[in-house]
Scaffold this motif. Structure first.
Motif, PDB file in Angstrom:
ATOM      1  N   GLN A   1     122.322 -38.763   1.034  1.00 34.36           N
ATOM      2  CA  GLN A   1     121.093 -38.987   0.270  1.00 34.36           C
ATOM      3  C   GLN A   1     120.755 -37.740  -0.555  1.00 34.36           C
ATOM      4  O   GLN A   1     120.334 -37.854  -1.710  1.00 34.36           O
ATOM      5  CB  GLN A   1     119.940 -39.332   1.225  1.00 34.36           C
ATOM      6  N   ASP A   2     120.964 -36.564   0.021  1.00 39.03           N
ATOM      7  CA  ASP A   2     120.709 -35.320  -0.715  1.00 39.03           C
ATOM      8  C   ASP A   2     121.584 -35.249  -1.956  1.00 39.03           C
ATOM      9  O   ASP A   2     121.140 -34.839  -3.032  1.00 39.03           O
ATOM     10  CB  ASP A   2     120.987 -34.095   0.172  1.00 39.03           C
TER      11      ASP A   2
ATOM     12  N   ILE B   1     122.853 -37.811  -3.561  1.00 35.41           N
ATOM     13  CA  ILE B   1     122.341 -38.825  -4.498  1.00 35.41           C
ATOM     14  C   ILE B   1     121.140 -38.257  -5.256  1.00 35.41           C
ATOM     15  O   ILE B   1     121.067 -38.325  -6.484  1.00 35.41           O
ATOM     16  CB  ILE B   1     121.939 -40.110  -3.753  1.00 35.41           C
ATOM     17  N   ASP B   2     120.212 -37.642  -4.481  1.00 43.64           N
ATOM     18  CA  ASP B   2     118.991 -37.123  -5.104  1.00 43.64           C
ATOM     19  C   ASP B   2     119.319 -36.032  -6.136  1.00 43.64           C
ATOM     20  O   ASP B   2     118.659 -35.926  -7.175  1.00 43.64           O
ATOM     21  CB  ASP B   2     118.057 -36.549  -4.043  1.00 43.64           C
TER      22      ASP B   2
ATOM     23  N   ALA C   1     124.102 -39.951   6.638  1.00 48.98           N
ATOM     24  CA  ALA C   1     123.356 -40.675   5.603  1.00 48.98           C
ATOM     25  C   ALA C   1     122.401 -39.723   4.883  1.00 48.98           C
ATOM     26  O   ALA C   1     122.248 -39.794   3.655  1.00 48.98           O
ATOM     27  CB  ALA C   1     122.600 -41.837   6.230  1.00 48.98           C
ATOM     28  N   ASN C   2     121.785 -38.795   5.646  1.00 51.77           N
ATOM     29  CA  ASN C   2     120.868 -37.827   5.013  1.00 51.77           C
ATOM     30  C   ASN C   2     121.604 -36.920   4.054  1.00 51.77           C
ATOM     31  O   ASN C   2     121.111 -36.642   2.951  1.00 51.77           O
ATOM     32  CB  ASN C   2     120.185 -36.962   6.081  1.00 51.77           C
TER      33      ASN C   2
ATOM     34  N   SER D   1     122.957 -40.973  11.034  1.00 52.49           N
ATOM     35  CA  SER D   1     121.794 -40.659  10.168  1.00 52.49           C
ATOM     36  C   SER D   1     121.980 -39.310   9.505  1.00 52.49           C
ATOM     37  O   SER D   1     121.592 -39.135   8.343  1.00 52.49           O
ATOM     38  CB  SER D   1     120.462 -40.623  10.895  1.00 52.49           C
TER      39      SER D   1
END
Ligand SMILES: O=C(O)CCC(=O)C(=O)O
Ligand SMILES: [Fe+2]
Length: 487
Positions: free
Chosen positions: A47-48, A50-51, A43-44, A40
């Motif tokens: 994700q950062d 991606i954002d 993944a986080n 996770s």
């Protein structure tokens, strides 16, 4: 699977082993927690990233043109894609939780092998048959008259069904398949099935096979695949009653374990003041179990502190087998046991107590046996004498008497039975059972055939002392005994 090694611990044969297995499962889960935390976190991080790029602007071509027309944007775009991407690529490709994955390999190396699994299936089968328990109750957490808040999973039921099928027990196979069919589906079945396989695959077909074969073997030739499907609409009670009608009647062993021998009368409970001078000070609570052969139960003669001590012997435990080794044949494991040789003060105190209770003389060098039972394991029917050891030629002489201390808490099952003389003894923690295996002249008494019954629920520990004849030559046993009347 590893090569078969009969000294290897079998998890299911003792509560000690089962505790180790539970510990292993907890390690597995702890490891998975660490692993998924790392997953996770990764993944986080992604994700950062991606954002930060996916800002939701620059939707149209015009907006994009405007974006790249600014040198600050253009340079940033160039630098990120040139400098950062290879680093992200490397990050993405790095294995998450290398340490955890390594640990997982180690944990898996200790997982039960197919022989372990087989022992567990045999144990379940013993419980089921000995106590006439049925799939329809077991699957829903019902053990005799006790309802537990435990349910077998669809995969548990299936596995039990498959085992019975392989063993040619089509009645029970059919009932277990039926339980699997009627089981409510797993909540996340689709994902689970891709990993664990689909338990419903061929299930109805196998149910039909088992049911029809059972039907054929009991003379019911009218069953076909179609009407087997209809059977699923009938109640489990009806079906099992119909099918069980063909079961053989219970053996004396099963009757004994179920506690169904006729009730006995003319037996008393009393205090024993007389065997040894010690008892005048501390009389024993004594319950007669049988007069001939003499069997008696003493209560409150083993204390919790001593039980703690004897459980420490579990480090030396080995598999106990019901039959001698023959070549490479896999033998049925009956329990785990250890010889308690170490002469501790606790052991000395127990020896003294045996002498106080029975009047028997023990040599400190003599062995004491500690046993621990597990999932449906038993000490099968046997005599404590063997053709070799009752003969006076053996230096200590045959096992004149046996004293068996009960050292575990049993909720259900696990009795000691003497099936030839209709005796069932329910173990109580701290009690000790004493019986004589030989007549006074040293000849074996075949009525002493005895066995333990499978534990249903409980932690069964016992401590056995086989009392040999020779050291008792000059003392009278508790009760005068007849010499053998050869039959
Ligand atoms: O544990 C039991 O009930 C029987 C044990 C036994 O037969 C023995 O230790 O010789
Ligand atoms: Fe025995």
């Amino acid at each position: 699977d590893r090569p078969y090694d009969e000294h290897r611990e079998r998890y299911s044969s003792s509560t000690v082993g089962l505790l180790k297995l539970l510990e292993l499962e907890l390690q597995f889960i702890e490891n998975l927690k660490n692993y998924t935390d790392l997953l996770s976190a990764k993944a986080n991080t992604l994700q950062d990233l991606i954002d930060s790029v996916d800002r939701g602007t620059e939707k149209t071509l015009a907006e994009r043109e405007k974006y790249v027309s600014n040198p600050l944007n253009a340079f940033g775009l160039m630098r990120r894609t040139h400098q950062d991407w290879p680093k992200w690529h490397h990050y993405i490709n790095t294995t998450v939780g290398r340490v955890e994955l390594q640990a997982l390999d180690d944990i898996l190396g200790k997982a039960p092998d197919s022989q372990d699994m087989k022992e567990a299936l045999i144990g379940m089968n013993r419980i089921e048959r000995t106590y006439a328990l049925e799939a329809k109750d077991l699957a829903k957490g019902r053990l005799l008259d006790k309802q537990y808040d435990i349910q077998l999973s669809i995969r548990d039921c299936l596995s039990l069904g498959q085992h019975k099928f392989q063993e040619g027990d089509f009645f029970r196979a059919s009932m277990w398949y039926r339980m699997a069919i009627k089981h409510q589906p797993e909540p996340n079945a689709e994902e689970l099935n891709t990993i664990l396989g689909d338990p419903l695959k061929d299930l109805k077909l196998n149910y039909a096979k088992a049911t029809i074969i059972h039907g054929l073997s009991t003379g019911n030739l009218s069953l076909s695949i179609q009407n087997v499907a209809e059977l699923l609409n009938q109640t489990d009670d009806d079906i099992s009653r119909e099918m069980a009608a063909f079961e053989p009647s219970p053996t004396p062993y099963e009757i004994g374990c179920r506690g169904l021998f006729p009730k006995r009368t003319k037996l008393v409970c009393r205090y024993n003041f007389t065997t040894t001078p010690f008892l005048r000070l501390a009389p024993l609570k004594m319950e007669e179990v049988n007069h001939d052969p003499y069997i008696v139960l003493y209560h409150e003669v083993l204390y919790d502190r001593e039980i703690e001590e004897l459980k420490k012997q579990s480090k030396n435990m080995i598999n106990g087998f019901s039959e001698p080794q023959q070549e490479n044949k896999i033998r049925e494991i009956i329990a785990r046991h250890a010889w308690w040789w170490e002469q501790t003060t606790t052991r000395a105190r127990i020896y003294q107590r045996i002498t106080d209770i029975t009047g028997f003389q023990l040599f400190v060098q003599e062995e004491l046996n500690v046993a621990n039972y597990g999932l449906g394991t038993i000490f099968g029917p046997h005599y404590d004498y063997t053709p070799e050891n009752y003969d006076i030629g053996w230096f200590m002489g045959g096992p004149l008497g046996t004293i068996l201390f009960y050292a575990g808490d049993l909720q259900q099952g696990g009795a000691t039975i003497f099936p030839s003389i209709n005796i069932t003894v329910s173990p109580r923690k701290g009690s000790a059972l004493l019986w004589f295996n030989l007549y006074d002249d040293g000849e074996p008494d075949p009525r002493t055939l005895h066995s333990s019954c499978p534990v249903i629920e409980g932690d069964r520990w016992t401590l056995t002392k086989w009392v040999h004849l020779v050291p008792q030559m000059f003392i009278l046993p508790c009760q005068p005994r007849k010499v053998s009347q050869r039959v």
